[in-house]
Design a protein around this motif. Sequence first.
Motif, short mmCIF file in Angstrom:
data_model
loop_
_atom_site.label_atom_id
_atom_site.label_comp_id
_atom_site.label_asym_id
_atom_site.label_seq_id
_atom_site.Cartn_x
_atom_site.Cartn_y
_atom_site.Cartn_z
N ILE A 171 0.76 -1.40 0.14
CA ILE A 171 -0.01 -0.03 -0.07
C ILE A 171 0.82 1.33 0.05
O ILE A 171 2.04 1.05 0.36
CB ILE A 171 -0.96 -0.04 1.16
N ILE A 172 0.09 2.33 -0.51
CA ILE A 172 0.80 3.59 -0.13
C ILE A 172 0.63 4.20 1.11
O ILE A 172 1.55 4.71 1.73
CB ILE A 172 0.49 4.56 -1.42
N ALA A 173 -0.49 4.14 1.39
CA ALA A 173 -0.88 4.45 2.89
C ALA A 173 -0.67 6.07 3.14
O ALA A 173 -0.27 6.38 4.24
CB ALA A 173 -0.28 3.83 3.92
N GLY B 281 -3.07 -14.48 8.91
CA GLY B 281 -1.73 -14.38 9.18
C GLY B 281 -1.07 -13.37 9.64
O GLY B 281 -1.65 -12.19 9.77
N GLU B 282 0.15 -13.46 9.90
CA GLU B 282 1.15 -12.31 10.16
C GLU B 282 1.15 -11.44 9.23
O GLU B 282 1.57 -11.77 7.98
CB GLU B 282 2.50 -12.94 10.73
N VAL B 283 0.91 -10.24 9.18
CA VAL B 283 0.79 -9.12 8.07
C VAL B 283 2.00 -8.31 8.00
O VAL B 283 2.70 -7.87 8.86
CB VAL B 283 -0.19 -8.07 8.32
N THR B 284 2.67 -8.49 6.85
CA THR B 284 3.86 -7.52 6.34
C THR B 284 3.28 -6.72 5.44
O THR B 284 2.70 -7.00 4.45
CB THR B 284 5.10 -8.53 5.86
N VAL B 285 3.37 -5.28 5.74
CA VAL B 285 3.06 -4.34 4.66
C VAL B 285 4.49 -3.80 3.67
O VAL B 285 5.36 -3.67 4.44
CB VAL B 285 2.33 -3.06 5.40
N GLY B 286 4.07 -4.03 2.54
CA GLY B 286 5.08 -3.40 1.71
C GLY B 286 4.69 -1.92 1.48
O GLY B 286 3.69 -1.69 0.49
N LEU B 287 5.55 -1.03 1.95
CA LEU B 287 4.98 0.40 1.92
C LEU B 287 5.58 1.07 0.79
O LEU B 287 6.85 0.86 0.88
CB LEU B 287 5.44 1.22 3.15
N LEU B 288 5.03 1.37 -0.28
CA LEU B 288 5.61 1.87 -1.49
C LEU B 288 6.52 3.25 -1.27
O LEU B 288 6.05 4.23 -0.53
CB LEU B 288 4.57 2.23 -2.38
N CYS C 244 5.70 4.70 -6.11
CA CYS C 244 4.48 5.71 -6.06
C CYS C 244 4.72 6.47 -7.59
O CYS C 244 3.63 6.36 -8.26
CB CYS C 244 4.59 6.74 -5.07
N GLY C 245 5.70 6.76 -7.94
CA GLY C 245 6.11 7.54 -9.19
C GLY C 245 5.49 6.44 -10.55
O GLY C 245 5.12 7.02 -11.46
N GLU C 246 5.86 5.12 -10.28
CA GLU C 246 5.53 4.23 -11.30
C GLU C 246 3.87 4.22 -11.45
O GLU C 246 3.48 4.03 -12.54
CB GLU C 246 5.92 2.76 -10.89
N LEU C 247 3.11 4.57 -10.41
CA LEU C 247 1.62 4.58 -10.66
C LEU C 247 0.98 5.89 -10.73
O LEU C 247 0.06 6.28 -10.47
CB LEU C 247 0.97 4.17 -9.17
N LYS D 60 2.64 -6.64 11.58
CA LYS D 60 3.81 -7.21 12.30
C LYS D 60 4.90 -6.27 11.73
O LYS D 60 6.10 -6.11 12.42
CB LYS D 60 3.64 -8.60 12.19
N ASN D 61 5.19 -6.13 10.44
CA ASN D 61 6.38 -5.68 9.69
C ASN D 61 6.06 -4.97 8.57
O ASN D 61 5.02 -4.96 8.23
CB ASN D 61 7.28 -6.97 9.18
N ILE D 62 6.94 -3.88 8.58
CA ILE D 62 6.62 -2.86 7.40
C ILE D 62 8.29 -2.83 6.62
O ILE D 62 9.13 -2.62 7.51
CB ILE D 62 6.43 -1.37 7.90
N VAL D 63 7.95 -3.06 5.35
CA VAL D 63 9.41 -2.97 4.54
C VAL D 63 9.16 -2.02 3.32
O VAL D 63 8.13 -1.89 2.90
CB VAL D 63 9.69 -4.47 3.95
N PRO D 64 10.05 -1.61 2.87
CA PRO D 64 10.00 -0.54 1.84
C PRO D 64 9.73 -1.40 0.58
O PRO D 64 10.50 -2.21 0.15
CB PRO D 64 11.29 0.24 1.75
N GLN D 65 8.92 -0.87 -0.30
CA GLN D 65 8.85 -1.46 -1.66
C GLN D 65 8.82 -0.55 -2.84
O GLN D 65 8.47 0.35 -2.82
CB GLN D 65 7.07 -2.16 -1.67
N ASP D 66 10.02 -0.86 -3.30
CA ASP D 66 10.76 -0.01 -4.60
C ASP D 66 9.89 -0.04 -5.90
O ASP D 66 10.47 0.71 -6.80
CB ASP D 66 12.15 -0.35 -4.45
N SER D 67 9.25 -1.09 -5.90
CA SER D 67 8.47 -1.11 -7.25
C SER D 67 6.78 -1.24 -7.00
O SER D 67 6.73 -1.88 -5.99
CB SER D 67 8.93 -2.45 -7.93
N ALA D 68 6.28 -1.03 -7.81
CA ALA D 68 4.97 -0.88 -7.90
C ALA D 68 4.20 -2.40 -8.08
O ALA D 68 3.25 -2.67 -7.41
CB ALA D 68 4.11 0.17 -8.71
N SER D 69 5.19 -3.14 -8.49
CA SER D 69 4.72 -4.57 -8.71
C SER D 69 5.24 -5.27 -7.61
O SER D 69 6.42 -4.93 -6.94
CB SER D 69 5.44 -5.10 -9.87
N TYR D 70 4.47 -6.49 -7.17
CA TYR D 70 4.87 -7.24 -6.30
C TYR D 70 6.09 -7.98 -6.37
O TYR D 70 6.88 -8.54 -5.62
CB TYR D 70 3.73 -8.23 -5.74
#
Length: 75
Positions: A8-10, A28-35, A40-43, A65-75
Motif C-alpha cells: 500500500i501507499i498509505a 496470518g502475520e501481516v507484512t506491509v510493503g510500503l511503497l 509511487c511514481g510508477e503509479l 507485524k512488519n513494514i518493509v520498503p517496496q521500491d516497485s509498484a509490482s509485487y
Amino acid sequence: MKKVYVSIIADLVHAGHIKILKEAAKYGEVTVGLLTLKACGELNDIPYLDYNKRKEVLENLSMIKNIVPQDSASY
C-alpha cells in the motif's frame, strides 16, 4: 503461522486501508510493503506524506507485524 503481504501507499490512512489490513490479519502475520516514492511514481501518484511519516502511522496499527520498503509498484 502464515505470512500475508499487503502492498500500500498509505498516504492518508482511511477506513478502506483498515478494512484490508484487518482482513489480511485473519489469514496470518501481516507484512506491509510500503511503497517508496519511486514505486509511487510508477503509479503516477505522489504522496502527500513522506515515507517515514507514512511508516510511523502504520507502526501504530496493531494488525501489522512488519513494514518493509517496496521500491516497485509490482509485487
